[in-house]
Design a protein around this motif. Structure first.
Motif, PDB file in Angstrom:
ATOM      1  N   ASP A  38      35.986   5.656 -50.639  1.00  0.00           N
ATOM      2  CA  ASP A  38      34.825   4.993 -49.886  1.00  0.00           C
ATOM      3  C   ASP A  38      35.530   3.810 -49.013  1.00  0.00           C
ATOM      4  O   ASP A  38      35.730   2.878 -49.906  1.00  0.00           O
ATOM      5  N   ILE A  39      35.440   3.618 -47.677  1.00  0.00           N
ATOM      6  CA  ILE A  39      36.217   2.585 -46.959  1.00  0.00           C
ATOM      7  C   ILE A  39      35.369   1.727 -46.422  1.00  0.00           C
ATOM      8  O   ILE A  39      35.521   0.946 -45.414  1.00  0.00           O
ATOM      9  N   THR A  40      34.077   1.743 -46.975  1.00  0.00           N
ATOM     10  CA  THR A  40      32.923   0.753 -46.038  1.00  0.00           C
ATOM     11  C   THR A  40      33.439  -0.708 -46.098  1.00  0.00           C
ATOM     12  O   THR A  40      33.732  -1.262 -45.184  1.00  0.00           O
ATOM     13  N   GLU A  41      33.700  -1.096 -47.382  1.00  0.00           N
ATOM     14  CA  GLU A  41      34.296  -2.464 -47.531  1.00  0.00           C
ATOM     15  C   GLU A  41      35.468  -2.695 -46.882  1.00  0.00           C
ATOM     16  O   GLU A  41      35.420  -3.930 -45.943  1.00  0.00           O
ATOM     17  N   HIS A  42      36.532  -1.993 -46.706  1.00  0.00           N
ATOM     18  CA  HIS A  42      37.626  -2.107 -45.886  1.00  0.00           C
ATOM     19  C   HIS A  42      37.288  -2.235 -44.515  1.00  0.00           C
ATOM     20  O   HIS A  42      37.641  -2.904 -43.814  1.00  0.00           O
ATOM     21  N   LYS A  43      36.354  -1.280 -44.079  1.00  0.00           N
ATOM     22  CA  LYS A  43      36.142  -1.110 -42.729  1.00  0.00           C
ATOM     23  C   LYS A  43      35.360  -2.684 -42.221  1.00  0.00           C
ATOM     24  O   LYS A  43      35.724  -3.095 -41.062  1.00  0.00           O
ATOM     25  N   LEU A  44      34.340  -2.869 -42.985  1.00  0.00           N
ATOM     26  CA  LEU A  44      33.895  -4.449 -42.895  1.00  0.00           C
ATOM     27  C   LEU A  44      34.722  -5.354 -42.567  1.00  0.00           C
ATOM     28  O   LEU A  44      34.576  -6.145 -41.747  1.00  0.00           O
TER      29      LEU A  44
END
Ligand code: ADP
Length: 495
Positions: A246-252
């Protein structure tokens, strides 16, 4: 010792079978063993004959073997047993098989054991168990979601991290189709097509690569993932293993970094523009001031010598004063805009007259360009007249300034959707797309290579502010080398 009476076939079988055979008397002494027994355990026949059978059984198994043998003797029936011999070199030899008892006149005479060496099979099994355990440990502790599907997209494996990322427990998804669970609706067909294409051609553009995709969780929420897929062929069937994070945080974080970087860049650029502005501003103010000083000195000199004052000198001095006045007014406007302190005095006026007056006043100051009022509408407007004039004059003087090779500037006005639209068109240097988006920012000036145009980069900024405070808009269409057309639109009643 009892003499054994085998006929020839049984002797042959005894000698050539791969199974281990031993005969043991009721005192647990070995009567004889076959060649496979000797071969598997590494003893010679002489070393074995007459010895206690328990000397050849692994210590950990001797109790078990003893009670099993006694059971067989007393119950007169043979069941299966698995145990370990101890070979001459000390290694365990795992066997399974049966012990049977031979009776004469109801009395047990000896027991017969027939066993198969299963050491290699057992070792392979334990290796398999160990590797299964290792695999399970890997799946449980893997930092990525690991999902295994077959070529029908049926989910076969779903590790704890997959449960955490997608919100589905393994029980909810095992045996289900992958696409129905975690692939957004619009990508499902593409996914199925990709799978069919792979099965037909062996080609898969996403195989053995990491790709960035959007997935769905149990609540139907979309989120960005990194996916790497490998394919393996197991028992004639293709399996696909997906490693997902899950790269949600990375993207943010990435977006935040880009935002911060662009902010830093913008503020650096603005700093640079400010520095440029300061040097331009001092230069712009100094030029009319120097002329003014020179003309005043000439007038003073004439007065001191008792000569009549030269009117052209006075005219030049006052036009420099006007220039200074307008520069200072622009600078003051910028600080007023920043402090939100520009006051607008709305009044009713004829738009046509206002346009004519503005054009007229500019005409006086240019000998190089004809300012042509092509079209105008005759409407009554409610706005801050001097401020609208200021915008018109700024656009026309820019049009003149940035078209040194041209001879005309065209002005048009029309009524569109209840709004007055004015256009100021020149045939000058034009503006490239990259600069257009910055043009209305404070202090922004386009770098023009060798061509040096004087200015402070605040005229358009002030004009845009004025027009927007009248609920209108200001924009430009331009082609480098061909010229620009600046437009503004204004509601008839803009208060
Ligand atoms: P300046 O005092 O520099 O003219 P403005 O705010 O009026 O300040 O304009 C900002 C910049 O926009 C100018 O420096 C120039 O590069 C560009 N610009 C404005 N009007 C024109 C035009 N008609 N043609 C080409 N470039 C223009």
């Amino acid at each position: 010792m009892k003499r054994l009476n085998f006929d020839a076939h049984f002797v042959d079988l005894f000698n050539h079978t791969n199974d281990l055979i031993h005969f043991v008397d009721m005192d647990s002494r070995i009567l004889t063993v076959n060649p496979a027994w000797v071969r598997n355990l590494g003893f010679s026949l002489e070393e074995v004959k007459g010895k206690c059978i328990y000397d050849f059984i692994d210590l950990d198994y001797s109790d078990m073997y003893l009670s099993y043998r006694q059971d067989v003797i007393s119950k007169k029936e043979a069941s299966e047993i698995e145990f370990c011999f101890k070979a001459k070199d000390g290694e365990q030899v795992i066997v399974d098989g049966q012990v049977g008892c031979v009776y004469e006149e109801e009395e047990p005479v000896y027991t017969r054991g027939v066993f198969r060496n299963i050491t290699a099979k057992k070792q392979a099994e334990t290796w398999l168990e160990r590797s299964q355990r290792r695999l399970n440990a890997f799946l449980t502790s893997a930092p990525s979601a690991v999902i295994v599907i077959d070529s029908q997209q049926t989910i076969l494996e779903w590790n704890p991290k997959a449960e955490q990322i997608f919100g589905f427990s393994a029980d909810e998804v095992l045996g289900q189709k992958l696409a129905d669970k975690i692939i957004p609706l619009e990508y499902r067909e593409k996914h199925t097509r990709g799978m069919l294409h792979f099965l037909k051609t062996g080609e898969g553009p996403v195989l053995n690569k990491t790709v960035e995709l959007t997935a769905l969780n149990k609540l139907g929420k979309r989120f960005p993932i990194n996916l790497s897929i490998s394919n393996v062929r197991v028992e004639n069937e293709w399996l696909f293993i997906g490693f997902i994070s899950d790269i949600t945080e990375h993207k943010l974080l990435q977006e935040e970094n880009i935002r911060q970087e662009s902010q830093i860049l913008q503020s650096k650029l603005l700093d640079q523009k400010k520095d440029e502005f300061l040097s331009m501003a001092s230069h712009e103010l100094k030029t009319p001031l120097t002329s003014l000083k020179a003309y005043v000195q000439l007038i003073e000199k004439a007065a001191a010598e008792g000569k009549p004052v030269q009117l052209p000198f006075v005219g030049k001095a006052s036009s420099n004063i006007l220039r200074l006045e307008s520069l200072i007014a622009d600078l003051l406007d910028v600080s007023k805009i920043k402090a939100n302190k520009i006051h607008y005095n709305f009044e009713t006026f004829s738009f046509k007259e206002m346009l004519e007056e503005s054009v007229e006043s500019i005409r006086f100051s240019t000998y190089t360009h004809s300012i042509i009022l092509e079209n105008y509408i005759d409407v009554i407007c409610f706005a801050d007249k001097p401020r609208i004039e200021q915008v018109v004059q700024n656009l026309i003087s820019n049009a003149i300034k940035y078209s040194p090779e041209a001879e005309k500037v065209l002005i048009n006005s029309e009524l569109i959707n209840g709004q007055v639209r004015v256009s100021v068109r020149d045939f000058g240097i034009g503006i490239d797309n990259q600069n257009i988006k910055h043009l209305f920012k404070r202090f922004w000036r386009v770098e023009n290579g060798d061509m040096k145009f004087q200015g402070l980069g605040i005229g358009l900024y002030i004009s845009k502010e004025i027009i927007e405070r009248h609920q209108g808009s200001l924009w430009v269409e331009s082609e480098p080398g061909k010229g620009s057309t600046f437009y503004f639109s204004l509601p008839l009643s803009a208060s």
